[in-house]
Write a protein that holds these residues in place. Structure first.
Motif, short mmCIF file in Angstrom:
data_model
loop_
_atom_site.label_atom_id
_atom_site.label_comp_id
_atom_site.label_asym_id
_atom_site.label_seq_id
_atom_site.Cartn_x
_atom_site.Cartn_y
_atom_site.Cartn_z
N ALA A 190 -3.07 -6.37 5.87
CA ALA A 190 -2.90 -6.82 4.49
C ALA A 190 -1.90 -5.91 3.78
O ALA A 190 -1.68 -4.76 4.18
CB ALA A 190 -4.24 -6.82 3.76
N PHE A 191 -1.31 -6.46 2.71
CA PHE A 191 -0.39 -5.70 1.87
C PHE A 191 -0.73 -5.96 0.41
O PHE A 191 -1.14 -7.06 0.05
CB PHE A 191 1.06 -6.12 2.14
N SER A 192 -0.57 -4.95 -0.41
CA SER A 192 -0.76 -5.12 -1.85
C SER A 192 0.44 -4.56 -2.57
O SER A 192 1.11 -3.63 -2.10
CB SER A 192 -2.04 -4.42 -2.33
N HIS A 193 0.73 -5.16 -3.74
CA HIS A 193 1.79 -4.69 -4.62
C HIS A 193 1.16 -4.48 -6.00
O HIS A 193 0.45 -5.35 -6.50
CB HIS A 193 2.92 -5.71 -4.69
N ALA A 194 1.43 -3.33 -6.59
CA ALA A 194 0.77 -3.01 -7.85
C ALA A 194 1.68 -2.17 -8.74
O ALA A 194 2.57 -1.46 -8.26
CB ALA A 194 -0.53 -2.27 -7.60
N LEU A 195 1.44 -2.28 -10.05
CA LEU A 195 1.99 -1.35 -11.03
C LEU A 195 0.85 -0.43 -11.45
O LEU A 195 -0.21 -0.91 -11.88
CB LEU A 195 2.54 -2.09 -12.24
N VAL A 196 1.05 0.87 -11.30
CA VAL A 196 -0.01 1.83 -11.56
C VAL A 196 0.48 2.88 -12.55
O VAL A 196 1.54 3.48 -12.37
CB VAL A 196 -0.47 2.53 -10.26
N ARG A 197 -0.30 3.08 -13.62
CA ARG A 197 0.03 4.11 -14.59
C ARG A 197 -0.89 5.31 -14.39
O ARG A 197 -2.11 5.17 -14.35
CB ARG A 197 -0.14 3.59 -16.02
N LEU A 198 -0.30 6.49 -14.22
CA LEU A 198 -1.05 7.73 -14.05
C LEU A 198 -0.87 8.61 -15.28
O LEU A 198 0.27 8.84 -15.72
CB LEU A 198 -0.56 8.48 -12.81
N ARG A 199 -1.98 9.09 -15.83
CA ARG A 199 -1.96 10.02 -16.96
C ARG A 199 -2.90 11.16 -16.67
O ARG A 199 -4.07 10.94 -16.34
CB ARG A 199 -2.35 9.30 -18.25
N ALA A 200 -2.38 12.40 -16.78
CA ALA A 200 -3.22 13.56 -16.47
C ALA A 200 -2.59 14.83 -17.03
O ALA A 200 -1.36 14.96 -17.07
CB ALA A 200 -3.40 13.71 -14.96
N PRO A 201 -3.42 15.81 -17.44
CA PRO A 201 -2.90 17.12 -17.85
C PRO A 201 -2.56 17.93 -16.61
O PRO A 201 -3.28 17.89 -15.61
CB PRO A 201 -4.08 17.73 -18.61
N LEU A 202 -1.47 18.67 -16.67
CA LEU A 202 -1.03 19.48 -15.54
C LEU A 202 -1.24 20.96 -15.83
O LEU A 202 -1.31 21.39 -16.99
CB LEU A 202 0.44 19.21 -15.23
N THR A 203 -1.32 21.75 -14.77
CA THR A 203 -1.61 23.18 -14.91
C THR A 203 -0.47 23.94 -15.57
O THR A 203 -0.67 25.06 -16.06
CB THR A 203 -1.89 23.80 -13.53
N ASP A 204 0.74 23.37 -15.60
CA ASP A 204 1.87 24.07 -16.24
C ASP A 204 1.92 23.80 -17.74
O ASP A 204 2.88 24.18 -18.42
CB ASP A 204 3.20 23.67 -15.58
N GLY A 205 0.91 23.10 -18.28
CA GLY A 205 0.84 22.84 -19.70
C GLY A 205 1.44 21.51 -20.13
O GLY A 205 1.30 21.12 -21.29
N THR A 206 2.12 20.82 -19.22
CA THR A 206 2.69 19.52 -19.56
C THR A 206 1.69 18.41 -19.23
O THR A 206 0.61 18.66 -18.67
CB THR A 206 3.99 19.29 -18.78
N THR A 207 2.07 17.20 -19.56
CA THR A 207 1.21 16.04 -19.31
C THR A 207 1.97 15.02 -18.47
O THR A 207 3.12 14.68 -18.78
CB THR A 207 0.76 15.38 -20.62
N LEU A 208 1.34 14.56 -17.42
CA LEU A 208 1.91 13.51 -16.59
C LEU A 208 1.58 12.15 -17.20
O LEU A 208 0.43 11.87 -17.52
CB LEU A 208 1.33 13.58 -15.17
N ASP A 209 2.60 11.32 -17.39
CA ASP A 209 2.40 9.95 -17.86
C ASP A 209 3.49 9.11 -17.19
O ASP A 209 4.63 9.07 -17.66
CB ASP A 209 2.48 9.86 -19.38
N SER A 210 3.16 8.48 -16.09
CA SER A 210 4.15 7.79 -15.28
C SER A 210 3.62 6.45 -14.80
O SER A 210 2.47 6.35 -14.37
CB SER A 210 4.55 8.67 -14.08
N THR A 211 4.47 5.43 -14.86
CA THR A 211 4.13 4.13 -14.31
C THR A 211 4.92 3.94 -13.01
O THR A 211 6.15 4.08 -13.00
CB THR A 211 4.48 3.00 -15.29
N THR A 212 4.23 3.66 -11.94
CA THR A 212 4.85 3.55 -10.62
C THR A 212 4.59 2.18 -10.02
O THR A 212 3.61 1.51 -10.34
CB THR A 212 4.29 4.62 -9.66
N ARG A 213 5.50 1.78 -9.15
CA ARG A 213 5.30 0.56 -8.36
C ARG A 213 4.83 0.98 -6.97
O ARG A 213 5.52 1.73 -6.28
CB ARG A 213 6.58 -0.26 -8.28
N VAL A 214 3.67 0.50 -6.57
CA VAL A 214 3.05 0.94 -5.33
C VAL A 214 2.90 -0.23 -4.37
O VAL A 214 2.33 -1.27 -4.73
CB VAL A 214 1.66 1.57 -5.59
#
Length: 248
Positions: A190-214
């Motif tokens: 099977a195969f899946s195609h998705a748009l996934v948004r990741l949001r998380a605080p990072l140890t370097d003090g910045t914030t991850l907010d990224s939308t990816t195609r998986v």
């Protein structure tokens, strides 16, 4: 609904005037998407019949029954109704000299539901930063190119090491939101195609907010599905990872 099309030849029939099969395969497969896959089989003379009696394995060279008709090949069809499957079978060139047996698949398994639950398990594992829970979703021979290490990884052990680095970069729970999820299933693959948004605080003090195609590839192993490949396209300004095109 899926149907098994058994292509039954007749060794007494004259096949010299039969039309070629390739145009049927092209029309039903590439053009209409009705034929999922199929293959020719060796002649009955090359078959081996196996029986077990009183614990003893009995092997007989040749088919299980002597008959002029034999299964020469098979095709898997995906049709809305039996009538559509009959129409497809009637167009097969072998139908003019042999016979086509159509049998519907049992529909007692929810493969798409299992794959969607697997994706939901990844979401929960990331939120809880539970590496063991995440790794259960992957096959031992999974192939990856991890965004944190920037190096190609092969196998579950390599993926675990890369995931440990990724989890170590998180300062708190990660929110994984699946914006679009489409699945295509063909038996054990099977195969899946998705748009996934990741949001998380990072140890370097910045914030991850990224939308990816998986794009994810799955394989049915035993009674469960597992991930064997995953490709993730990440924008270059995502903050982490830094690469413009990464896979995991």
């Amino acid at each position: 609904m899926k149907y098994m099309l058994l292509v039954c030849g007749d060794d007494t029939a004259d096949a010299s005037g039969m039309a070629p099969v390739e145009p049927w395969v092209e029309e039903l497969g590439a053009e209409r998407g009705v034929r999922l896959h199929g293959h020719r089989l060796r002649l009955p003379a090359d078959a081996v019949t196996v029986r077990v009696r009183d614990g003893e394995v009995l092997r007989t060279d040749g088919p299980f029954a002597e008959t002029k008709e034999y299964v020469a090949g098979f095709d898997i069809l995906d049709c809305a109704t039996m009538e559509e499957a009959i129409e497809a079978a009637a167009k097969h060139p072998v139908a003019t000299i042999g016979a086509m047996e159509i049998r519907a698949f049992w529909e007692d398994e929810d493969a798409e539901g299992e794959i969607r639950r697997l994706d939901a398990e990844l979401t929960e594992a990331l939120r809880e930063r539970d590496l063991d829970r995440a790794m259960v979703c992957y096959a031992p021979d999974v192939e990856v190119f991890h965004p944190v290490s920037g190096m190609e990884q092969s196998g579950a052990d390599a993926l675990r090491k890369a995931q440990e680095e990724w989890f170590a970069a998180l300062a708190g729970p990660a929110d994984r939101e699946v914006l679009d999820f489409r699945v295509r299933i063909d038996e054990s693959v099977a195969f899946s195609h998705a748009l996934v948004r990741l949001r998380a605080p990072l140890t370097d003090g910045t914030t991850l907010d990224s939308t990816t195609r998986v794009t994810t590839g799955y394989r049915a192993a035993g009674d469960r599905w597992r991930i064997v490949h995953q490709h993730m396209s990440v924008p270059s300004d995502a903050g982490s990872p830094p690469a413009g095109e990464t896979r995991s």
